[in-house]
Motif scaffolding. Structure first.
Motif, PDB file in Angstrom:
ATOM      1  N   LEU A 146      67.162 -22.619-102.054  1.00 53.58           N
ATOM      2  CA  LEU A 146      66.305 -21.552-101.526  1.00 53.58           C
ATOM      3  C   LEU A 146      65.079 -21.355-102.403  1.00 53.58           C
ATOM      4  O   LEU A 146      63.941 -21.359-101.928  1.00 53.58           O
ATOM      5  CB  LEU A 146      67.104 -20.254-101.425  1.00 53.58           C
ATOM      6  CG  LEU A 146      66.311 -18.985-101.079  1.00 53.58           C
ATOM      7  CD1 LEU A 146      65.733 -19.081 -99.683  1.00 53.58           C
ATOM      8  CD2 LEU A 146      67.183 -17.751-101.215  1.00 53.58           C
ATOM      9  N   GLY A 159      73.079 -23.349-102.593  1.00 57.97           N
ATOM     10  CA  GLY A 159      72.208 -22.684-101.630  1.00 57.97           C
ATOM     11  C   GLY A 159      71.128 -21.854-102.297  1.00 57.97           C
ATOM     12  O   GLY A 159      69.961 -21.880-101.890  1.00 57.97           O
ATOM     13  N   VAL A 160      71.492 -21.098-103.336  1.00 56.50           N
ATOM     14  CA  VAL A 160      70.507 -20.296-104.072  1.00 56.50           C
ATOM     15  C   VAL A 160      69.468 -21.201-104.722  1.00 56.50           C
ATOM     16  O   VAL A 160      68.264 -20.924-104.699  1.00 56.50           O
ATOM     17  CB  VAL A 160      71.205 -19.429-105.143  1.00 56.50           C
ATOM     18  CG1 VAL A 160      70.178 -18.684-105.973  1.00 56.50           C
ATOM     19  CG2 VAL A 160      72.151 -18.453-104.495  1.00 56.50           C
ATOM     20  N   GLY A 195      62.650 -14.542-102.185  1.00 58.21           N
ATOM     21  CA  GLY A 195      63.100 -15.137-100.937  1.00 58.21           C
ATOM     22  C   GLY A 195      62.819 -14.286 -99.717  1.00 58.21           C
ATOM     23  O   GLY A 195      62.757 -14.811 -98.595  1.00 58.21           O
ATOM     24  N   VAL A 200      71.931 -22.391 -97.802  1.00 53.01           N
ATOM     25  CA  VAL A 200      71.483 -21.004 -97.925  1.00 53.01           C
ATOM     26  C   VAL A 200      72.318 -20.094 -97.024  1.00 53.01           C
ATOM     27  O   VAL A 200      72.648 -18.957 -97.388  1.00 53.01           O
ATOM     28  CB  VAL A 200      69.983 -20.891 -97.581  1.00 53.01           C
ATOM     29  CG1 VAL A 200      69.538 -19.439 -97.627  1.00 53.01           C
ATOM     30  CG2 VAL A 200      69.150 -21.723 -98.556  1.00 53.01           C
ATOM     31  N   ASP A 216      68.181 -12.154-102.500  1.00 52.25           N
ATOM     32  CA  ASP A 216      69.123 -13.131-103.043  1.00 52.25           C
ATOM     33  C   ASP A 216      69.577 -12.843-104.474  1.00 52.25           C
ATOM     34  O   ASP A 216      70.763 -12.906-104.776  1.00 52.25           O
ATOM     35  CB  ASP A 216      68.511 -14.541-102.970  1.00 52.25           C
ATOM     36  CG  ASP A 216      67.020 -14.525-103.271  1.00 52.25           C
ATOM     37  OD1 ASP A 216      66.610 -13.798-104.189  1.00 52.25           O
ATOM     38  OD2 ASP A 216      66.271 -15.212-102.570  1.00 52.25           O
ATOM     39  N   PHE A 260      68.191 -24.328 -95.350  1.00 51.60           N
ATOM     40  CA  PHE A 260      68.442 -23.167 -94.495  1.00 51.60           C
ATOM     41  C   PHE A 260      69.445 -23.459 -93.381  1.00 51.60           C
ATOM     42  O   PHE A 260      70.002 -22.530 -92.791  1.00 51.60           O
ATOM     43  CB  PHE A 260      67.127 -22.666 -93.905  1.00 51.60           C
ATOM     44  CG  PHE A 260      66.235 -22.030 -94.927  1.00 51.60           C
ATOM     45  CD1 PHE A 260      66.373 -20.690 -95.252  1.00 51.60           C
ATOM     46  CD2 PHE A 260      65.280 -22.773 -95.593  1.00 51.60           C
ATOM     47  CE1 PHE A 260      65.570 -20.105 -96.214  1.00 51.60           C
ATOM     48  CE2 PHE A 260      64.460 -22.192 -96.563  1.00 51.60           C
ATOM     49  CZ  PHE A 260      64.611 -20.860 -96.873  1.00 51.60           C
TER      50      PHE A 260
END
Length: 388
Positions: A64, A60-61, A126, A272, A336, A268
């Protein structure tokens, strides 16, 4: 709880709370972190932070920062290099000094003062990007400066975090180790901007010739994860390589609106969300943590030191007090990266749960406060908003 059932519970609650928070005018991630807090040990204790969720949150990171990089205008980014570098130095130096001062005044060990300094020096790309997009200031001089400085601040913070990890492990670090660490980081960035740029764009261009559109989607993800992995090998965080890969591919991906929307939705819509929820899952809120003497000093310094650092660095280029102050305000939000660093440091036993809770509360507070300050600041700014 079964892992699949845990993921379903996280997604349902995170999306419901995220929608409610967004309708109230705040970033979705606040609701998603709240979902993790509710389902985790702080309240219900229904979902455990296991290896599966950790792996998905890491992806997810990566996604992102890759999507954020794809959104940026590379030419405008490069044209502001000098302004970004000078501002990044002051915008990191002031909070770092302030962080050590806070730790000293509150009688914290040197290693924890170092951690506080690192967290205060970070600006969340982010959070900054969607805020600037919402204010229609994304591709302006002020907006580009804020984003570029945020990226450089994160590079500085990640280098310092590597030193912090080595010190916390009892290995110590010499000036030679520091120079090697910085040198490898610079070589990685230069390599990505030269050889990496050619290879990444060439590979992606070849994928666009495939008969199936899914090939381009798969190749984009492969390049994002590969960039993240290479940056990790170079001693940097995964997010740096992912962001650079997105930045280099941005103009090729944006022209294919279907591809860009697919990457954004999958990021998303799932990965994320799991990352931000995982931040809440490892958070254990107790009455002692909520009355920590670190909370107020960290929050005030996180805002004040960043505004001062951003102002001192950018005033030489803008020659306009309001614009320089806007740069400083735009550098305030954490997000983040400090959450990721805080979570990794907690799981590794480098910091206490009290300090981690303080970190999360500081991050959330800056996320809530900064958009309102920027909105009012741009109304009084001399820089006109671009059309569109």
């Amino acid at each position: 709880m079964d892992t699949l059932l845990s993921i379903i519970a996280i997604l349902v609650l995170a999306k419901v709370l995220g929608e409610l928070v967004e309708r109230a005018g705040y970033p979705v991630l606040i609701g998603e972190i709240a979902a993790g807090v509710i389902l985790g040990p702080s309240l219900l204790g229904l979902v455990a932070h296991d290896q599966v969720i950790e792996t998905l949150s890491t992806i997810g990171v990566i996604m992102l920062l890759f999507v954020i990089g794809c959104q940026m205008n590379l030419k405008l980014f490069v044209s502001s290099t000098a302004r970004m570098v000078v501002t990044a130095v002051t915008a990191s130096a002031v909070p770092i000094c302030a962080g050590f001062l806070i730790g000293t005044l509150l009688h914290q060990p040197l290693i924890l003062s170092f951690y506080i300094a690192i967290i205060l020096s970070i600006t969340s790309v982010g959070i900054v990007v969607p805020t600037l997009v919402g204010l229609n200031r994304f591709n302006t001089e002020i907006g580009t400066t804020i984003i570029g400085v945020a990226v450089l601040d994160d590079l500085i913070a990640l280098t310092l975090y590597g030193i912090f990890s080595s010190m916390a492990a009892g290995n110590g670090i010499s000036s030679t180790d520091l120079l090697v660490s910085v040198g490898i980081s610079l070589l990685f960035i230069i390599g990505m901007a030269t050889v990496g740029r050619f290879l990444i764009r060439r590979i992606f261009a070849l994928s666009s010739r495939a008969s199936s559109h899914e090939v381009s989607y798969a190749v984009a993800l492969i390049l994002a994860i590969t960039g993240a992995l290479l940056s990790h090998i170079a001693g940097l965080n995964y997010v740096i390589g992912a962001f650079l890969a997105g930045l280099l591919l941005g103009d090729l991906i944006r022209v294919d609106r279907q591809l860009f929307d697919s990457l954004t939705d999958s990021a998303f819509g799932f990965f994320v969300t799991l990352f931000f929820a995982s931040v809440g899952l490892v958070l254990e809120i107790t009455p002692q943590n909520l009355v920590s003497p670190l909370i107020v000093p960290m929050l005030l310094t996180a805002i004040g030191a960043k505004i001062l650092g951003g102002y001192l660095g950018s005033i030489w280029f803008f020659k306009d007090v309001k614009s320089a102050l806007l740069v400083g305000i735009g550098l305030c939000p954490k997000g983040d990266l400090p959450l990721a660093i805080g979570k990794y440091a907690l799981l590794a036993g480098l910091i206490s749960n009290e300090l981690y809770t303080t970190t999360v509360l500081t991050v959330v507070a800056t996320i809530v406060i900064t958009p309102a300050l920027l909105k009012q600041g741009f109304k009084r700014s001399a820089e006109p908003a671009p059309p569109g």
